[in-house]
Design an enzyme around this catalytic site. Structure first.
Site, PDB file in Angstrom:
ATOM      1  N   GLU B  60       0.762  -0.799   0.205  1.00 22.55           N
ATOM      2  CA  GLU B  60       0.001  -0.234  -0.257  1.00 22.55           C
ATOM      3  C   GLU B  60       0.697   1.081  -0.088  1.00 22.55           C
ATOM      4  O   GLU B  60       0.586   2.414  -0.677  1.00 22.55           O
ATOM      5  CB  GLU B  60      -0.751  -0.366   1.266  1.00 22.55           C
ATOM      6  N   HIS B 129     -10.884  -5.118   9.383  1.00 21.96           N
ATOM      7  CA  HIS B 129     -11.662  -4.875   8.342  1.00 21.96           C
ATOM      8  C   HIS B 129     -13.437  -4.129   8.199  1.00 21.96           C
ATOM      9  O   HIS B 129     -13.928  -4.323   7.181  1.00 21.96           O
ATOM     10  CB  HIS B 129     -12.022  -6.457   7.318  1.00 21.96           C
TER      11      HIS B 129
END
Ligand SMILES: Cc1ncc(C[n+]2csc(CCOP(=O)(O)OP(=O)(O)O)c2C)c(N)n1
Ligand SMILES: [Mg+2]
Lengths: 336, 325
Positions: B60, B129
């Site tokens: 990322e 999440h």
């Protein structure tokens, strides 16, 4: 993949060698004097914030950046004055930035660690260790995707090698074959942490692990640094992907102005001073009759004058108006 | 106009922008061969090739930074972060590079990048999440934060994002990808940033939401009308930065009450900011303290009932409205 250890080698550019060497000498002297006087300005309170001096490492910036062309891009870490000067940004504009004034490269918004100059293709001055490395990949990628003949050189320190971004960036640049020169200034320390406690292998070998051709060079030898960078540039231009240079260097001064230097012996600094990049080039040029002692003294005087003038310029430059506080957060869109 | 799901509206926005501007390209994890985790980019790699729809490693920080560099290098990248939860791993790139390059360089450089990410809870994915971080990103000057609640807005705002000179954080609530709506097919259909939409006019209370929470607000308004004969005005902020506080204040001056609905945690969340701004601008018009209906102050639990309890519901909104009458 080749790994080699280079020491001093003759310059290969078409410029006459004596002129080129004189330019190297002048730039290294300029950077050193700039840094010495900047240190004084810090003591006087004219320069504030964190200040990291480049003294001792001049051959890295001058040798490598002199190999770049105007269309190549440069992005570096926070110890950035030397790179900015070597890239041709006027010392007075850099000094004005250090003074926080309107004529500074960022109009006083950046400071010592954040020098930027679009015209010079100088993409900063970055103060988050390792944080600018992925940006270099993107600059390289953009040039490649647009078919531009432009190479992006990214300068960073040995401390940055332990950051994840070093590894992500090397991996991406190798996978995507981006035209990136990774230029490591290995000065043996990240603040006070010696390299042996920071990186588990020799650094140029880490680059090899990512299938990037990798060279270790004596970073106190401006000519050697220049030569390997020229080679790296050629490699990147041919679409072969990135190239890695590990320049072994040393900083004479503390990490920043707030460093008591408890982690090293004075004798170690003295040992490195014997390999001083400026003294070394000067000796060689004298020996090869490229300059005389008088020429050298003239260079020193010129540099003295230029830095004095930069300080005067910075001091005379206005403080940014408080009404400009919010300027530049966003770029205005053409259509609102 | 055509009825379509939000995922397809987003897909069309990307495709149209790629056709319009050859500088636009996409990067992200599994956006190509796999078709995108939420199928937004499906088919685009086949159409535009692996260079303009680039599958990236799971890195990322690396890909956000590379997107920023590509934007500085003259392109118009869109980086897809699979879900907003993974943006923590690369957040330094967004905060220290994307949002500050312009200011720190004295306006010399700018970073026209679009960063898309799926967000929100409600799918029993557990604590790592299920984040809602619109408010966190809105905290940073230098970023723009966009969070559509429906298919048409998603398309118009995403197309608009590609025409911005600045970094745009584009947040898509994962629960909305399958929701349908009428979407204009005009390739120049754009929605300006900083313009909230009044989804329903009302007189008794203003209920404000963004992204997924707009739907709790709409359902709550319906319940209020059916069960309590109360008329709620529903506002969808659409973008948090820039924030259309004017529309909110005008509404509150009319209804004299405000309830903010958000999935995010209450403590230090965007609702706190909005509540403060309403108080600063419309204090004399308020008949009750501004109420916040937020996510509960806990890491998201897995269990279905617990997760439901942790998220704001329309019943919570109704309760909050009744408590302020
Ligand atoms: C991410 C991050 N962590 C820590 C710091 C604090 N810090 C500033 S410079 C530095 C040492 C970096 O050493 P190196 O990369 O070798 O560069 P050098 O100072 O030797 O030129 C540290 C730890 C920082 N700026 N950024
Ligand atoms: Mg170091």
């Amino acid at each position: 993949m080749k790994t080699e250890t280079l020491t001093s080698a003759p310059a290969t550019s078409s410029e006459p060698k004596d002129e080129q060497f004189e330019r190297f000498l002048y730039q290294m002297l300029l950077i050193r004097r700039f840094e010495e006087r900047t240190g004084e300005m810090y003591t006087k309170g004219k320069v504030r914030g964190f200040l990291h001096l480049y003294i001792g490492e001049e051959a890295c910036a001058v040798g490598s950046i002199s190999a770049l062309r105007p269309q190549d891009k440069l992005i570096t870490h926070y110890r950035d004055h030397g790179h900015a000067i070597a890239r041709g940004i006027a010392p007075q504009r850099i000094m004005a930035e250090l003074f926080g004034r309107v004529d500074g490269t960022s109009k006083g918004r950046g400071g010592s660690m954040h020098i930027f100059d679009k015209q010079a293709n100088f993409y900063g001055g970055h103060a988050i260790v390792g944080g600018h490395m992925p940006v270099a990949v993107g600059l390289g990628l953009a040039a490649k995707m647009q078919g531009q003949d432009s190479v992006t050189m990214c300068v960073f320190g040995d401390g940055g090698v332990a950051e994840g971004e070093f590894h992500e960036s090397l991996n991406l640049s190798s996978l995507w074959k981006t035209p990136n020169i990774w230029f490591l200034e290995n000065n043996g320390y990240g603040m006070g942490l010696p390299l042996a406690k920071s990186v588990a292998n020799e650094i140029y070998r880490l680059a090899e692990a990512y299938r990037i051709p990798s060279v270790r060079v004596d970073g106190m030898d401006v000519v050697g640094v220049h030569e390997v960078t020229e080679k790296a540039l050629e490699h990147c231009r041919t679409g072969e992907g990135p190239y890695f240079i590990e320049a072994m260097t040393y900083r004479y001064r503390g990490h920043s102005m707030a460093d008591a230097e408890l982690y090293r012996q004075k004798s170690e600094v003295e040992e490195f001073r014997k390999r001083d990049p400026i003294e070394r080039l000067k000796a060689r040029m004298l020996q090869e009759d490229m300059i005389t002692d008088r020429d050298y003294d003239e260079l020193v005087a010129r540099v003295e004058e230029e830095v004095a003038q930069a300080i005067q310029f910075a001091d005379a430059s206005a403080q940014p108006g408080l009404d400009t506080l919010y300027d530049g957060i966003y770029k205005e869109n053409a259509n609102g | 106009m055509a009825e379509m799901r939000m995922r397809d509206a987003l897909h069309d926005a990307l495709r149209e922008e790629m056709l319009r501007d050859e500088r636009v390209f996409l990067m992200g994890e599994d956006i190509g061969g796999y078709g995108g985790s939420y199928a937004v980019t499906r088919g685009l790699q086949t159409e535009f090739g692996p260079e303009r729809v680039r599958d990236t490693p799971i890195a990322e920080s690396g890909i956000l930074g590379a997107g920023i560099g590509a934007a500085l290098g003259g392109l118009r990248p869109m980086v897809e972060i699979m879900t907003i939860n993974f943006s923590f791993v690369g957040i330094d790139q967004i905060i220290n590079n994307a949002s500050k390059f312009s200011y720190m360089s004295g306006g010399q450089f700018n970073v026209p990048i679009v960063i898309r990410m799926a967000s929100g809870g409600g799918s029993q994915l557990g604590a790592t999440h299920s984040h809602s971080l619109e408010g966190m990103y809105a905290h940073f000057p230098g970023l723009k934060v966009v969070c559509p609640s429906n298919a048409a807005d998603a398309k118009g705002l995403l197309k608009r994002a590609f025409r911005d000179e600045n970094p745009v954080i584009f947040i898509e609530h994962a629960a909305l990808y399958g929701t349908k709506g009428e979407v204009p097919d005009d390739p120049d259909f754009l929605i300006e940033f900083g313009k909230a939409s009044v989804l329903q006019e009302g007189t008794d209370v203003t209920v404000i939401g963004y992204s997924g929470s707009v739907h709790q607000a709409i359902r709550a308004a319906k319940l209020l009308e059916e069960q309590e004969e109360l008329s709620a005005e529903v506002i969808d902020l659409r973008t948090l930065r820039p924030l259309d506080i004017e529309t909110v204040v005008q509404s509150v001056k009319k209804t004299n009450r405000a309830v903010i609905v958000e999935d995010d945690w209450r403590f230090g969340g965007f609702g706190a900011e909005l509540s403060a701004q309403i108080m600063e601008r419309a204090f004399d018009w308020l008949d009750a303290p501004v109420a916040r209906v937020s996510g509960k102050d806990v890491p998201m639990p897995y269990n279905r009932n617990l997760e439901f309890a942790a998220l704001p519901s329309e019943e919570d909104v109704v309760e909050a409205v009744l408590a302020m009458l």
